[in-house]
Design an enzyme around this catalytic site. Sequence first.
Site, PDB file in Angstrom:
ATOM      1  N   SER A  79       0.860  -1.184   0.000  1.00 42.77           N
ATOM      2  CA  SER A  79       0.000   0.000   0.000  1.00 42.77           C
ATOM      3  C   SER A  79       0.895   1.233   0.000  1.00 42.77           C
ATOM      4  O   SER A  79       1.746   1.369  -0.872  1.00 42.77           O
ATOM      5  CB  SER A  79      -0.956  -0.038   1.196  1.00 42.77           C
ATOM      6  OG  SER A  79      -1.914   0.999   1.108  1.00 42.77           O
ATOM      7  N   THR A  80       0.748   2.104   0.985  1.00 45.36           N
ATOM      8  CA  THR A  80       1.529   3.337   1.011  1.00 45.36           C
ATOM      9  C   THR A  80       3.021   3.026   1.042  1.00 45.36           C
ATOM     10  O   THR A  80       3.488   2.273   1.887  1.00 45.36           O
ATOM     11  CB  THR A  80       1.153   4.166   2.249  1.00 45.36           C
ATOM     12  OG1 THR A  80      -0.268   4.300   2.308  1.00 45.36           O
ATOM     13  CG2 THR A  80       1.801   5.534   2.194  1.00 45.36           C
ATOM     14  N   HIS A 126      -2.321  -1.079  -3.448  1.00 48.36           N
ATOM     15  CA  HIS A 126      -3.349  -0.056  -3.244  1.00 48.36           C
ATOM     16  C   HIS A 126      -2.859   1.258  -3.838  1.00 48.36           C
ATOM     17  O   HIS A 126      -1.779   1.737  -3.487  1.00 48.36           O
ATOM     18  CB  HIS A 126      -3.608   0.179  -1.752  1.00 48.36           C
ATOM     19  CG  HIS A 126      -4.110  -1.023  -1.030  1.00 48.36           C
ATOM     20  ND1 HIS A 126      -3.976  -1.170   0.337  1.00 48.36           N
ATOM     21  CD2 HIS A 126      -4.747  -2.140  -1.460  1.00 48.36           C
ATOM     22  CE1 HIS A 126      -4.523  -2.315   0.710  1.00 48.36           C
ATOM     23  NE2 HIS A 126      -4.989  -2.926  -0.363  1.00 48.36           N
ATOM     24  N   MET A 155      -0.276   1.385   5.120  1.00 51.25           N
ATOM     25  CA  MET A 155      -1.089   1.780   6.268  1.00 51.25           C
ATOM     26  C   MET A 155      -2.257   0.821   6.423  1.00 51.25           C
ATOM     27  O   MET A 155      -2.804   0.338   5.434  1.00 51.25           O
ATOM     28  CB  MET A 155      -1.596   3.212   6.064  1.00 51.25           C
ATOM     29  CG  MET A 155      -2.444   3.739   7.206  1.00 51.25           C
ATOM     30  SD  MET A 155      -2.951   5.454   6.926  1.00 51.25           S
ATOM     31  CE  MET A 155      -1.394   6.279   7.168  1.00 51.25           C
ATOM     32  N   ASP A 197      -4.728  -4.545   5.992  1.00 54.74           N
ATOM     33  CA  ASP A 197      -5.074  -5.445   4.896  1.00 54.74           C
ATOM     34  C   ASP A 197      -3.894  -6.370   4.603  1.00 54.74           C
ATOM     35  O   ASP A 197      -2.757  -5.922   4.449  1.00 54.74           O
ATOM     36  CB  ASP A 197      -5.427  -4.633   3.646  1.00 54.74           C
ATOM     37  CG  ASP A 197      -5.965  -5.504   2.519  1.00 54.74           C
ATOM     38  OD1 ASP A 197      -6.535  -6.574   2.813  1.00 54.74           O
ATOM     39  OD2 ASP A 197      -5.815  -5.111   1.345  1.00 54.74           O
TER      40      ASP A 197
END
Length: 355
Positions: free
Chosen positions: A170-171, A197, A290, A293
């Site tokens: 993600s991030t 993401h 973050m 998930d």
Amino acid sequence: MIRVLVVEDSATMRHHLRESLAADPELQVVGEAIDGGQAVELVGRLRPDVVTMDMMLPTMSGLAATEHIMAEFPTPILVVSSADRQELFSTYNALAAGAVDVLEKPRGDDSDAGWERRLCSAVRMVSRIRVITHPRARLNGRSRAEATPPAPVPAAPAGSALGVVAVGASTGGPGALTQLLRALPAGFRTPVLCVQHIAASEPFAVAFSDWLAGQTGRNVSYATDGMPLRRAAGRVLLAPPDRHMLVADGLIRLNQGPPRHSCRPSVDVLFESVAAENGSSAAGCLLTGMGRDGAEGLLRMRSRGAVTFAQDEASCVVYGMPREAALLGAATYVLPPARIAARLAELAPREGVLP
């Protein structure tokens, strides 16, 4: 109060950013820069909580400014950029250099509804992220990654030959994915299925596969529904925007099932399907991001005999998802991306033939 530095060379867009941020009582614009050099100077002097960064700037580009800031004054950076192809690639380069997230500039059409609210929400979210001096930043002529000797790689366990690698990020993911894929040997043939993401519009997300292919020299594309997993040998397949990706009956499947952890695609959906379908012939890798998930899905993979990895805190832009996995006991190993790649190479079939 969250203190924001606005970096934008267009007077019109700069005014729009300033007015949008001023409408939120939690946000305060403490400075404005019209080129990258001025942005670096103001970050050092004002020490804002967040920087909104345009990419196409005079004198010093937004990418170069991001690299300087992350090397000298690590600060959460939100890229505010257009969907122009050249700017898209610069945006992903900035994300790989340590920028936290991206928001597309207003298009001048119906999609602009609520843009000001999305901007303020993104700035607040980015402000909560504890950033580090980025490993890619050049310090005294060499990077921090080069200055730190790699940790020894644990011995490979006995088990099934590696048939699929599932990756979630993600991030901070674009940089971590680049490091992992670059470190895999050229002859690595095991399919890599990846959920990244990207909190941006479809034009940003669609360009990601081309950018990642260019960064790594690998065959990267978005997955298509119904592709046999065996045909994915030697390829990196990404979950398309707004589609879950999973494996079932030897096929890669895509769907628009309910979001998990507010995410679609969801890492947990991919990991759980790989655990059920591939068991001990799989590896799972949960990278920077973050939230949580992927943590439970990684635990499911480990319980089915897969080798599982979580990115270590020191190399993460955001130690969220990997931390959740470590707390659950889901990770067999906790390593930086390049060391994860070394372990995957040891586990892969010697002749590049899927088991």
